[in-house]
Design a protein around this motif. Structure first.
Motif, PDB file in Angstrom:
ATOM      1  N   ASP A  68      -0.530 -15.624   7.185  1.00 57.21           N
ATOM      2  CA  ASP A  68      -0.222 -14.228   7.464  1.00 57.21           C
ATOM      3  C   ASP A  68      -1.289 -13.282   6.946  1.00 57.21           C
ATOM      4  O   ASP A  68      -1.260 -12.091   7.239  1.00 57.21           O
ATOM      5  CB  ASP A  68       1.129 -13.851   6.830  1.00 57.21           C
ATOM      6  N   ASP A  69      -2.236 -13.804   6.148  1.00 55.38           N
ATOM      7  CA  ASP A  69      -3.219 -12.925   5.535  1.00 55.38           C
ATOM      8  C   ASP A  69      -4.123 -12.263   6.559  1.00 55.38           C
ATOM      9  O   ASP A  69      -4.564 -11.130   6.372  1.00 55.38           O
ATOM     10  CB  ASP A  69      -4.071 -13.701   4.534  1.00 55.38           C
ATOM     11  N   THR A  72      -2.335  -9.203   7.879  1.00 51.94           N
ATOM     12  CA  THR A  72      -2.257  -8.171   6.849  1.00 51.94           C
ATOM     13  C   THR A  72      -3.627  -7.577   6.578  1.00 51.94           C
ATOM     14  O   THR A  72      -3.770  -6.365   6.379  1.00 51.94           O
ATOM     15  CB  THR A  72      -1.669  -8.763   5.548  1.00 51.94           C
ATOM     16  N   HIS A  75      -4.395  -5.089   9.195  1.00 52.13           N
ATOM     17  CA  HIS A  75      -3.651  -3.844   8.979  1.00 52.13           C
ATOM     18  C   HIS A  75      -4.271  -3.024   7.849  1.00 52.13           C
ATOM     19  O   HIS A  75      -4.357  -1.793   7.939  1.00 52.13           O
ATOM     20  CB  HIS A  75      -2.192  -4.161   8.644  1.00 52.13           C
ATOM     21  N   LEU A  99      -5.468  -9.207  -1.364  1.00 50.77           N
ATOM     22  CA  LEU A  99      -4.498 -10.084  -0.712  1.00 50.77           C
ATOM     23  C   LEU A  99      -4.271 -11.360  -1.510  1.00 50.77           C
ATOM     24  O   LEU A  99      -3.147 -11.863  -1.598  1.00 50.77           O
ATOM     25  CB  LEU A  99      -4.992 -10.451   0.693  1.00 50.77           C
ATOM     26  N   PRO A 103      -0.606  -9.660  -3.261  1.00 53.19           N
ATOM     27  CA  PRO A 103      -0.131  -9.405  -1.890  1.00 53.19           C
ATOM     28  C   PRO A 103       0.997  -8.386  -1.826  1.00 53.19           C
ATOM     29  O   PRO A 103       1.102  -7.647  -0.852  1.00 53.19           O
ATOM     30  CB  PRO A 103       0.325 -10.787  -1.414  1.00 53.19           C
ATOM     31  N   GLN A 107       1.153  -5.017   0.540  1.00 56.67           N
ATOM     32  CA  GLN A 107       2.247  -4.637   1.428  1.00 56.67           C
ATOM     33  C   GLN A 107       2.795  -3.266   1.063  1.00 56.67           C
ATOM     34  O   GLN A 107       3.111  -2.454   1.948  1.00 56.67           O
ATOM     35  CB  GLN A 107       3.364  -5.690   1.361  1.00 56.67           C
ATOM     36  N   LEU A 110       0.472  -0.621   2.389  1.00 57.80           N
ATOM     37  CA  LEU A 110       0.633  -0.418   3.829  1.00 57.80           C
ATOM     38  C   LEU A 110       1.876   0.411   4.135  1.00 57.80           C
ATOM     39  O   LEU A 110       1.852   1.292   5.001  1.00 57.80           O
ATOM     40  CB  LEU A 110       0.711  -1.767   4.542  1.00 57.80           C
ATOM     41  N   ASP A 151       3.434  -5.600  13.421  1.00 57.40           N
ATOM     42  CA  ASP A 151       3.710  -6.427  12.250  1.00 57.40           C
ATOM     43  C   ASP A 151       4.060  -7.857  12.633  1.00 57.40           C
ATOM     44  O   ASP A 151       3.914  -8.775  11.814  1.00 57.40           O
ATOM     45  CB  ASP A 151       4.850  -5.818  11.419  1.00 57.40           C
TER      46      ASP A 151
END
Length: 468
Positions: A68-69, A72, A75, A99, A103, A107, A110, A151
């Motif tokens: 998932d990095d 992210t 983003h 990250l 992490p 998040q 963001l 997302d």
């Protein structure tokens, strides 16, 4: 072999299990110091320890990996393009370190930036809004949909799997799909489909009457759109539980945003049914994303084929990552989906330097363009007009324009690149929109950007009245 660091994820797993480092070390059969070093990312995790984690905590190693990095990171890079961070924007190694080591902080950052962006946009609207209308402070339903799809990388495996099972008895020819969908509504759901004259259903293209057990379609819809609307209704009903499960991941309880997401997820399912993933991807790669060909091949509209291409992000079978932008003749953004690093405008319209605006002067033509964002990233974009249903003689020229774009890394896979002439092969400098674009002397500027605070020279007139 690539080293795997799982520090923050391991710490989160231990806390969820309500264990100390010593207790986790005992469970895994390793030393306390090894757990401590793993959580601090001072040591990479070994395969045997990953296997023990799976056995002891029931967690898949993929849940601890960095899959998932990439999303992210994309983003974060987009967020730090905001002029708010001018002069202090971290570089790529710093973002990767954030990250890797924090992490949750990434998040949270963001979420904070999304809240800031929504508030800024709403403040622009409030100048013409009632002070007592507090609901306007919520993010718009369009923002909720865009952010939710972004997302999820614009891809929902649950709906793809459901769509793959839809034609369990074998694929259906494109000219038989409409009849097959009508039969499915009747046989499985007890719903009749009725075509209704425009005059009997003014201002409505499709209506599902649950009480009468009937789906009514306007005669104003062409064949591809009639099939799409039936597949949409089937998705709303048959895939209700799947969609409900997906919506539990939505970080919003506003009814307007929730309903819009439900509609868009049903649209996603309908597109997946009409354009099955594997077949569509294979054909798209073979024809180098000729969307007119894809529309004919699958019996859908040009816009539907373009939109479907943005969802081809299944791991191990990815298509070209596209963004999709649709505007009206006034330049308002009416739909946007994104699986790229290109930052799409939400408020105030798209950059006027994009040829998507020129498309209205050349209806039906494909307009290719190379563009560069303020951060130096470059994209290939093509634009074309699409027609809306024409219901009466008073509703002429209801055109919209769409733009599809991808990173220039994928140029060799896109056939429309071959249409670039010497005149339009130059790179056009574009921005997100005028209110936050740092290009001070752009000859297409419509607003003085909020980040440009240098006073205008009263003794000089530039190309625009905003030029410094």
């Amino acid at each position: 072999m690539m080293k795997t660091f799982i520090g923050p994820r391991l710490r989160r797993l231990r806390r969820e299990a309500k264990q100390t480092q010593a207790e986790m070390a005992k469970t895994l059969g390793i030393s306390n110091s090894y757990v401590n070093m793993l959580e601090k990312n001072e040591r990479s995790v070994s395969v045997p320890v990953l296997l023990r984690l799976f056995e002891a905590y029931g967690v898949d190693w993929r849940d601890l990996s960095d899959d998932d990095d990439a999303a992210t990171l994309s983003h974060l890079r987009a967020a730090f393009q905001d002029p708010l961070f001018a002069g202090t924007s971290p570089d790529l190694p710093q973002l990767r370190a954030l990250l890797s080591h924090a992490p949750d902080v990434a998040q949270s950052l963001l979420k904070l930036h999304n809240a800031y962006r929504a508030t800024t946009d709403q403040l622009l609207v409030l100048s013409n809004a009632s002070e007592t209308n507090l609901s306007i402070l919520r993010a718009s339903p369009e923002s909720v949909v865009h952010d939710f799809f972004r997302d999820n990388r614009n891809h929902f495996p649950e709906l793809e799997e459901a769509a793959a099972q839809f034609w369990a008895d074998g694929p259906c020819d494109s000219d038989d799909i409409y009849a097959a969908l009508k039969a499915r509504l009747k046989d499985r759901l007890g719903l009749n489909t009725r075509l209704v004259p425009v005059a009997d259903m003014p201002g409505t293209l499709r209506e599902y009457d649950e009480r009468r057990g009937e789906v009514r379609l306007s005669e104003g819809l062409n064949h591809p759109n009639r099939a799409f609307q039936l597949a949409h209704v089937i998705g709303l009903i048959e895939q209700r539980e799947v969609i409900d499960t997906i919506l539990t991941r939505l970080d919003s309880d506003a009814p307007a945003g929730l309903n819009r997401c439900r509609v868009e997820l049903a649209n996603y399912f309908a597109a997946s049914v009409l354009m099955p993933y594997d077949a569509f991807l294979k054909e798209a790669l073979a024809c180098k994303y000729d969307f007119a060909h894809l529309a004919l091949r699958f019996g859908v509209s040009f816009e539907q084929a373009c939109h479907r291409a943005t969802t081809l992000q299944r791991k191990g079978a990815e298509g070209v990552p596209f963004f999709f932008l649709r505007i009206d003749k006034a330049g308002n953004v009416t739909k946007r989906f994104n699986s790229t690093g290109f930052h799409l405008a939400e408020f105030g319209g798209a950059c006027p330097r994009l040829d998507v605006h020129t498309a209205f002067r050349r209806p039906g033509s494909i307009l290719p363009q190379l563009v560069e964002m303020p951060d130096g990233s470059r994209f290939f974009v093509f634009a074309c007009t699409v027609n809306r249903p024409r219901l009466t003689r008073h509703s002429q020229d209801k055109r919209l324009a769409i733009a599809m774009g991808c990173s220039i890394d994928h140029l060799s896979r896109i056939g429309y690149v071959e249409d670039l002439s010497q005149a339009n092969s130059r790179v056009t400098e574009v921005g997100i929109n005028c209110r936050i674009c740092p290009r001070a002397n752009c000859d297409q500027r419509a607003h003085n950007a909020m980040i440009l605070t240098e006073p205008v020279d009263i003794h000089r007139r530039g190309e625009t009245r905003y030029s410094t």
